[in-house]
Design a protein around this motif. Sequence first.
Motif, short mmCIF file in Angstrom:
data_model
loop_
_atom_site.label_atom_id
_atom_site.label_comp_id
_atom_site.label_asym_id
_atom_site.label_seq_id
_atom_site.Cartn_x
_atom_site.Cartn_y
_atom_site.Cartn_z
N SER A 6 7.03 6.86 11.15
CA SER A 6 5.66 6.54 10.18
C SER A 6 5.36 5.15 10.05
CB SER A 6 6.32 6.84 8.50
OG SER A 6 7.07 6.13 8.29
N LEU A 10 4.15 2.98 5.05
CA LEU A 10 4.67 4.03 4.13
C LEU A 10 5.86 3.86 3.76
CD1 LEU A 10 3.90 7.81 5.09
CD2 LEU A 10 6.23 7.06 4.23
N SER A 12 9.17 5.66 2.27
CA SER A 12 9.50 7.07 1.98
C SER A 12 9.86 7.58 0.61
CB SER A 12 10.71 7.44 3.04
OG SER A 12 11.80 6.43 2.79
N ASN A 15 6.62 8.01 -1.47
CA ASN A 15 6.15 9.46 -0.72
C ASN A 15 6.81 10.62 -1.27
OD1 ASN A 15 4.10 10.80 0.65
ND2 ASN A 15 5.54 10.95 2.36
N ALA A 90 -7.64 14.48 10.59
CA ALA A 90 -6.11 14.04 10.91
C ALA A 90 -6.29 12.53 10.39
CB ALA A 90 -6.10 14.18 12.37
N THR A 91 -7.50 11.86 10.65
CA THR A 91 -7.47 10.50 10.57
C THR A 91 -7.23 10.16 9.04
OG1 THR A 91 -8.61 10.09 12.42
CG2 THR A 91 -8.56 8.29 11.00
N THR A 93 -6.37 12.46 6.58
CA THR A 93 -5.22 12.76 5.79
C THR A 93 -3.97 12.06 6.08
OG1 THR A 93 -5.04 14.55 7.25
CG2 THR A 93 -6.20 15.25 5.25
N THR A 94 -3.83 11.54 7.06
CA THR A 94 -2.44 10.80 7.76
C THR A 94 -2.41 9.37 7.47
OG1 THR A 94 -3.24 10.67 9.85
CG2 THR A 94 -1.82 12.79 9.15
N GLN A 96 -3.53 5.71 5.26
CA GLN A 96 -3.06 5.12 4.16
C GLN A 96 -3.72 5.49 2.90
OE1 GLN A 96 -2.39 0.75 4.17
NE2 GLN A 96 -1.17 0.85 2.39
N PRO A 112 0.61 8.56 2.61
CA PRO A 112 -0.49 9.06 2.97
C PRO A 112 -1.37 9.72 2.05
CG PRO A 112 1.02 10.47 3.67
CD PRO A 112 1.72 9.46 2.67
N ALA A 114 -3.09 12.48 2.33
CA ALA A 114 -2.67 14.07 2.00
C ALA A 114 -1.97 14.00 0.85
CB ALA A 114 -2.01 14.46 3.03
N THR A 115 -0.90 13.23 0.53
CA THR A 115 -0.20 12.88 -0.62
C THR A 115 -0.97 13.14 -1.92
OG1 THR A 115 1.71 12.47 0.82
CG2 THR A 115 1.80 12.11 -2.05
#
Length: 440
Positions: A6, A10, A12, A15, A90-91, A93-94, A96, A112, A114-115
């Motif tokens: 990652s 990020l 972990s 997240n 993709a850009t 959601t993944t 920061q 990210p 997405a979270t």
Amino acid sequence: MALVPSPQWLDSGNNAWQLAAATFVGLQSIPGLTVLYGGIVKKKWAINSAFMAFYAFASVLVVWILFDYNMAFGPQWFPFLGTPGLATSATFTTGQAIIPAAAAGMPALTFPMATLIFFQFVFAAITVIILAGSVLGRMNFTAWMIFCPVWMTLVYTVGAFSIWGGGWLAAMGVADFSGGYVIHLAAGTSGFVAAWLVGPRLQADRDHFPPNSLLMTLVGAGILWLGWNGFNGGDPYFANADAGAAVLNTNTCTAVALLVWTLMDKMAYGKPSVLGAVNGMIAGLVAITPAAGYVDGIGAIIIGIVAGIIPWLAMNKLQKTSFMMKVDDTLSVFSTHGVAGLTGGLLTGILANPDMLMYIGTDKEAPGVNITGLLYGNAGQLLLQAEGAAFIIVYNAIATFIILKVISLIVPLRMDEATLKVGDDAVHGETAYAIGTEGE
């Protein structure tokens, strides 16, 4: 070939906590409120009530991804609304996570987008599911199918951006730690207006509406209670000390409110009620929500005591007056969410302790992020809390009224009398229990 799992930004642990917290909040709706509603209503409405929650969860996620997330948390479009846009690439959601209009008031997020999108979705979904509690046992399911995504887009996003997304109420200094206003006051207000416009249940249902399974209701209530650890514990956006304090305060306040509500029932009716205890639990959870990370333990206890008294009076006295009885609020969402959310929001303006830091400052010029209430010398916070509540109440009432009036031009808001007499079987061709059916 060197690979890293990652990007450097990020964390972990953070997240993992945000994803776990989001899942806890999701469980509050599916299955929490789904089985609570399915158990708390009359047997003939068990499937319909549970399905209203199930449908809402799915429909909200679709519009959330398509445009609502960015309306609530995206770049500012108006002082009360973000810019609509897809949250799918993709850009995006993944990349920061960032809340553009609010970023200056918080550390850089370490998970990210997405979270963050999923975390905020489960809050959005539960709001309209709570609202459903006001109209159980008579709302036309087709009207509900239209209402959920429309209300989410035109009503929820405005409150969310205004207070959480960096909008005008946030800029003023209105504080709502985890949704006392954005979620509960909104659901209580909109639910009451919806109950009024949809019309009442059959009189026979209003007069006699026994829970078909109190044990199932308690299962849902238990999931709701522990799921709230994610609800309030996830809102600093970091697995930090304030998240831990918010979880402890949440459970302390809820326990106190449940005990006080039970005592109120015992004094008023001579018997402690399980259903009453569930309502006390909900009132406690709701009341601590706007304050969870801003008050200390004594503040949580005080909010619990007040949450066991004022919403109890609202449900058992105010909502039983002849004027209020004109509106059939099936599960008294007005009291357990609207009144409790307002109470907690105002108490935040009184009890917020400046030592409860959400984010720690690194030097004297940056003392950290906190809220200071009236009790600690800042009377202005209480006034701000009142102004924030007034906006949520007025906007939700007017917007919900308009949405439902427009929907009523397309489909009836209320089921017809013949369907109301039969219930689930007439609406869905299904019933909750096959017990007693020949050959089953």
